[in-house]
Design a protein around this motif. Structure first.
Motif, short mmCIF file in Angstrom:
data_model
loop_
_atom_site.label_atom_id
_atom_site.label_comp_id
_atom_site.label_asym_id
_atom_site.label_seq_id
_atom_site.Cartn_x
_atom_site.Cartn_y
_atom_site.Cartn_z
N VAL A 120 0.87 -1.17 0.00
CA VAL A 120 0.00 0.00 0.00
C VAL A 120 0.91 1.23 0.00
O VAL A 120 1.76 1.37 0.88
N LEU A 121 0.75 2.08 -0.99
CA LEU A 121 1.63 3.23 -1.16
C LEU A 121 0.99 4.47 -0.56
O LEU A 121 -0.21 4.72 -0.75
N LEU A 122 1.78 5.26 0.15
CA LEU A 122 1.33 6.55 0.67
C LEU A 122 2.17 7.65 0.03
O LEU A 122 3.40 7.53 -0.05
N THR A 123 1.51 8.71 -0.43
CA THR A 123 2.27 9.84 -0.92
C THR A 123 3.00 10.49 0.25
O THR A 123 2.67 10.25 1.42
N ILE A 124 3.99 11.31 -0.06
CA ILE A 124 4.80 11.89 1.02
C ILE A 124 4.20 13.22 1.47
O ILE A 124 3.62 13.96 0.68
N LEU A 152 9.16 20.66 -7.14
CA LEU A 152 8.90 19.90 -8.36
C LEU A 152 9.07 18.41 -8.12
O LEU A 152 8.24 17.59 -8.55
N MET A 153 10.16 18.03 -7.44
CA MET A 153 10.42 16.61 -7.19
C MET A 153 9.31 16.01 -6.32
O MET A 153 8.85 14.88 -6.57
N GLN A 154 8.85 16.73 -5.33
CA GLN A 154 7.77 16.20 -4.49
C GLN A 154 6.50 15.99 -5.30
O GLN A 154 5.83 14.96 -5.18
N ASP A 159 2.65 12.40 -7.75
CA ASP A 159 1.85 12.10 -8.94
C ASP A 159 2.16 10.71 -9.47
O ASP A 159 1.25 9.95 -9.85
N TRP A 160 3.44 10.35 -9.47
CA TRP A 160 3.82 9.03 -9.99
C TRP A 160 3.33 7.91 -9.06
O TRP A 160 2.84 6.88 -9.54
N LEU A 161 3.45 8.10 -7.76
CA LEU A 161 2.99 7.06 -6.83
C LEU A 161 1.51 6.76 -7.04
O LEU A 161 1.09 5.60 -7.06
N ALA A 172 -3.22 3.26 -3.38
CA ALA A 172 -2.29 4.38 -3.25
C ALA A 172 -3.04 5.53 -2.59
O ALA A 172 -4.06 5.99 -3.11
N VAL A 173 -2.56 5.97 -1.44
CA VAL A 173 -3.28 6.92 -0.60
C VAL A 173 -2.70 8.32 -0.80
O VAL A 173 -1.51 8.55 -0.57
N ASP A 174 -3.54 9.24 -1.22
CA ASP A 174 -3.12 10.62 -1.45
C ASP A 174 -3.26 11.42 -0.16
O ASP A 174 -4.37 11.67 0.32
N LEU A 175 -2.12 11.82 0.44
CA LEU A 175 -2.15 12.57 1.70
C LEU A 175 -2.15 14.08 1.48
O LEU A 175 -2.27 14.84 2.44
N THR A 176 -2.03 14.50 0.21
CA THR A 176 -1.92 15.93 -0.05
C THR A 176 -3.13 16.69 0.46
O THR A 176 -3.02 17.74 1.11
#
Length: 393
Positions: A120-124, A152-154, A159-161, A172-176
């Motif tokens: 399970v992927l979490l965005t940073i 930009l890198m973040q 976006d890629w995750l 894939a969980v979007d924490l933004t």
């Protein structure tokens, strides 16, 4: 891939966002819920996942995490399970390229899938302290100015995750949306102390977002806190304090040479009734419940409770909740210093192995912290309820 976690076994994998209190190799949930998003995820999932290992290490990049995946994740889940992965912050700080990060994450996911572990992927989380101009963040105590390249890198990583993960059937969980101020891409106000790591309110938001994403795939098991006084997996009597003499719950006793002023009554926000302590001579006063109903040496148990404290923090005092065994000499099985706080109700969860089963007891006291040298004063109080000891093995 199909998302199923039949055994509910869970490893959290990542960097300092996951390590939380800096304990990289604990086999328990982090002791204080406010230090751990994974506690809150488990809380909101009603115990449907059982964390068996915290594989977060401060400062790790995706490459460093990949290098230890066999020992720190796969070996901990020999029968498969679930692994949440939150990596990328240190890749940004250390200037790792997007292509390298992507390759490392693809290798991590491939290794997990090959071993029947659901990734399970979490965005940073954001990089940026609220209210700074120019925007800064402090990964190791010293402020660093956030550059356009950092931002930009973040954005590219997150976006890629989401895109790559979902295209490959992963959660894939979007924490933004739960952490970020859209005006300047920093943390929301009061969500971070250094522009890198989430504070308690942020950790809770991460946990809730993760639980919401996993809820369709996870079957609730045993709630962390007691919901009834009749539950065979709970091994302390009267967890909801429903039977009492108005001063102490049945099965509890005041002990020591100090004094305790307490009352048991319904308290808003607490299930059942709760123990409200409004006076305490901290020197040796304590409240004790025990023995446990069916604990033997070698049992793994959890201790959890809900609490509220008013006025103690300003005096440098903190409640001390412990589970102790007596094999001739009392020793701590679980001990939790609770940092007193007036910000609503809190939940604490701890695990430990019983090494001395005789006269195993729960002990509650209020004692000085590093700066505490006074007893609670007028208006100060500590409330505890839903006091739950479960046998896990």
């Amino acid at each position: 891939m199909a998302i199923t976690v039949p055994n509910g076994q869970w490893v959290v994998f990542g960097d300092s966002h996951t390590a939380s209190t800096g304990d990289a190799a604990t086999t328990t949930l982090q002791n204080r819920c406010m230090d751990s998003y994974h506690f809150w995820a488990s809380y909101y999932l009603d115990g449907g996942l059982t964390q068996v290992y915290n594989a977060g290490i401060n400062g790790n990049t995706s490459a460093q995490a990949l290098a230890r995946i066999d020992a720190d994740v796969i070996a901990k889940l020999p029968n498969g399970g679930l692994c949440t992965v939150m990596l990328g912050t240190n890749d940004i700080i250390q200037g790792v390229t997007l292509a390298t990060f992507q390759a490392n994450m693809q290798a991590i996911v491939a290794a997990l899938v090959a071993n029947r572990i659901v990734p399970v992927l979490l965005t940073i989380p954001p990089l940026g302290t609220p209210g700074t101009n120019p925007v800064t963040f402090s990964p190791s105590g010293s402020a660093v100015t956030r550059t356009a390249a950092h931002l930009l890198m973040q954005t590219q990583i997150n976006d890629w995750l989401l895109t790559w993960g979902r295209a490959n059937g992963l959660v894939a969980v979007d924490l933004t949306t739960v952490l970020t101020n859209p005006a300047d891409a920093t943390y929301l106000t009061n969500y971070s102390f250094d522009g890198v790591h989430a504070m308690p309110i942020g950790k809770r938001a991460i946990g809730k977002a993760l639980a919401t994403a996993l809820e369709p795939y996870v079957k609730s098991a045993k709630p962390i806190l007691a919901t009834s006084n009749v539950d065979t997996s709970i091994i302390n009597a009267n967890p909801l304090m429903l039977t009492n003499n108005g001063v102490l719950p049945s099965g509890f006793a005041a002990s020591g040479s100090g004094s305790v002023t307490s009352i048991v009554e319904p308290v808003s926000g607490f299930r059942g009734e709760a123990l409200r302590v409004s006076g305490w001579s901290r020197a040796t006063a304590r409240i004790i419940q025990g023995p446990l109903l069916s604990a033997v040496t070698g049992d793994r148990v959890s201790l959890s409770f809900r609490y509220r404290a008013v006025g103690l923090q300003a005096r440098g005092l903190r409640p001390n909740i412990s589970l102790r065994g007596n094999g001739g000499t009392f020793s701590y099985i679980i001990q939790q210093w609770v940092e007193a706080d007036t910000d609503g109700d809190h939940v604490v969860y701890m695990e430990g192995v019983i090494t001395q089963a005789s006269v195993t007891q729960i002990r509650i006291s209020i004692e000085p912290g590093s700066s505490g040298n006074s007893d609670p004063g007028a208006g100060d109080e500590f409330i505890i309820g839903e006091l739950t000891v479960r046998k896990l093995t």
